[in-house]
Design an enzyme around this catalytic site. Sequence first.
Site, PDB file in Angstrom:
ATOM      1  N   ASP A   1       0.821  -1.202   0.000  1.00 11.71           N
ATOM      2  CA  ASP A   1       0.000   0.000   0.000  1.00 11.71           C
ATOM      3  C   ASP A   1       0.857   1.255   0.000  1.00 11.71           C
ATOM      4  OD1 ASP A   1      -2.897   1.010   0.411  1.00 11.71           O
ATOM      5  OD2 ASP A   1      -1.728   2.134   1.878  1.00 11.71           O
ATOM      6  N   ARG A   2       0.577   2.137  -0.924  1.00  9.57           N
ATOM      7  CA  ARG A   2       1.369   3.347  -1.101  1.00  9.57           C
ATOM      8  C   ARG A   2       1.173   4.331   0.048  1.00  9.57           C
ATOM      9  NH1 ARG A   2      -0.636  -0.281  -3.610  1.00  9.57           N
ATOM     10  NH2 ARG A   2      -2.492   0.961  -4.084  1.00  9.57           N
ATOM     11  N   THR A   3      -0.079   4.537   0.457  1.00  5.04           N
ATOM     12  CA  THR A   3      -0.355   5.468   1.542  1.00  5.04           C
ATOM     13  C   THR A   3       0.310   5.033   2.840  1.00  5.04           C
ATOM     14  OG1 THR A   3      -2.422   6.406   0.683  1.00  5.04           O
ATOM     15  CG2 THR A   3      -2.192   6.314   3.066  1.00  5.04           C
TER      16      THR A   3
ATOM     17  N   CYS B   1      -2.674   4.783 -10.565  1.00 10.32           N
ATOM     18  CA  CYS B   1      -2.762   5.027  -9.117  1.00 10.32           C
ATOM     19  C   CYS B   1      -2.245   6.425  -8.865  1.00 10.32           C
ATOM     20  CB  CYS B   1      -1.950   4.003  -8.325  1.00 10.32           C
ATOM     21  SG  CYS B   1      -1.904   4.322  -6.545  1.00 10.32           S
ATOM     22  N   ASN B   2      -3.095   7.293  -8.342  1.00 13.09           N
ATOM     23  CA  ASN B   2      -2.658   8.658  -8.032  1.00 13.09           C
ATOM     24  C   ASN B   2      -1.534   8.661  -7.012  1.00 13.09           C
ATOM     25  OD1 ASN B   2      -4.668  11.114  -9.013  1.00 13.09           O
ATOM     26  ND2 ASN B   2      -5.727   9.153  -8.932  1.00 13.09           N
ATOM     27  N   THR B   3      -1.724   7.912  -5.914  1.00  9.87           N
ATOM     28  CA  THR B   3      -0.757   7.953  -4.824  1.00  9.87           C
ATOM     29  C   THR B   3       0.603   7.443  -5.268  1.00  9.87           C
ATOM     30  OG1 THR B   3      -2.613   7.541  -3.317  1.00  9.87           O
ATOM     31  CG2 THR B   3      -0.409   7.399  -2.389  1.00  9.87           C
ATOM     32  N   ALA B   4       0.622   6.478  -6.193  1.00  8.46           N
ATOM     33  CA  ALA B   4       1.895   5.958  -6.696  1.00  8.46           C
ATOM     34  C   ALA B   4       2.694   7.011  -7.448  1.00  8.46           C
ATOM     35  CB  ALA B   4       1.654   4.737  -7.589  1.00  8.46           C
TER      36      ALA B   4
ATOM     37  N   THR C   1      -6.591   9.846  -1.154  1.00  9.16           N
ATOM     38  CA  THR C   1      -6.113   9.095   0.009  1.00  9.16           C
ATOM     39  C   THR C   1      -5.371  10.030   0.964  1.00  9.16           C
ATOM     40  OG1 THR C   1      -3.973   8.568  -0.987  1.00  9.16           O
ATOM     41  CG2 THR C   1      -5.793   7.016  -1.401  1.00  9.16           C
TER      42      THR C   1
ATOM     43  N   LYS D   1     -11.946  -1.171  -1.684  1.00 10.27           N
ATOM     44  CA  LYS D   1     -10.817  -2.099  -1.651  1.00 10.27           C
ATOM     45  C   LYS D   1     -11.136  -3.377  -0.868  1.00 10.27           C
ATOM     46  CE  LYS D   1      -6.981   1.238  -2.196  1.00 10.27           C
ATOM     47  NZ  LYS D   1      -6.359   0.661  -3.405  1.00 10.27           N
TER      48      LYS D   1
ATOM     49  N   CYS E   1      -8.136   9.848  -6.611  1.00  9.49           N
ATOM     50  CA  CYS E   1      -7.867   8.436  -6.300  1.00  9.49           C
ATOM     51  C   CYS E   1      -8.685   7.612  -7.268  1.00  9.49           C
ATOM     52  CB  CYS E   1      -8.245   8.117  -4.855  1.00  9.49           C
ATOM     53  SG  CYS E   1      -8.079   6.354  -4.438  1.00  9.49           S
TER      54      CYS E   1
END
Length: 240
Positions: free
Chosen positions: A50-52, A86-89, A130, A170, A200
């Site tokens: 998980d990136r967050t 994936c935005n967070t990535a 996120t 998720k 996200c």
Amino acid sequence: MKMKHFFTVLGGMGTLATESYVRLLDQRTPTHADQDYYDYIVVNHATVPDRTSWILDHRKEDPRPALLEDIRQQSLLKPDFFVLICNTAHYFYDELQAATSIPILNMIEETVKEIKHVTPQAKRVGLLATPGTIQSGLYDGYLTKAGYEIVKPTPELLAATESLIYDDIKQAGHSDGAKYHRLVQAMIEEQGADVVILGCTELSYAEEMDPETEFPVVDSQSTIIDRTIELAKRQKLGQD
């Protein structure tokens, strides 16, 4: 016959959002026969950490080795470009791009560019995403450079957004339309945003499942789908 021009989708973060990307990509592609669709490879790497979690706590498992390995493996196949779903990535965008000479579409940059097409007069831009994306300021530099005032969710709205992303989509595998619409409405009516970025891809999934919001949104995944088609079309037309 080998694929002369194709692109690689780096997905699985999460899988439902990746499925949404592929479904809408194919729906928006003008076709009359099987051969009219674009050639592409989907890497649904669901086990990427998980990136967050890592952004907020570096003691957690680092997602970068898995993402970099995907980049290196797929680069050997020589796609025309990569799409990172994936935005967070995109927190790791510069590091990932440095690992390959093949261009990676920048979802954050393209989403901010899209604002002027959705709401030309927008000055205050809300962001739902996120906690990793919000707290890292991933969108902040792009929005500030474009001249927008950033409206971030309150702690309560951020918690509700996190619940929709993680608990509903998720974990449970379905969207909560009422929760999604309340979030967008609150950002517009309570926080005073002129438009809201869905930052996200799980929120993009929610928008696809329950596209009833009456408020203006800029959907990051929808935007990158359109950019994918534009670039893939140019590449296909340039086939030898």
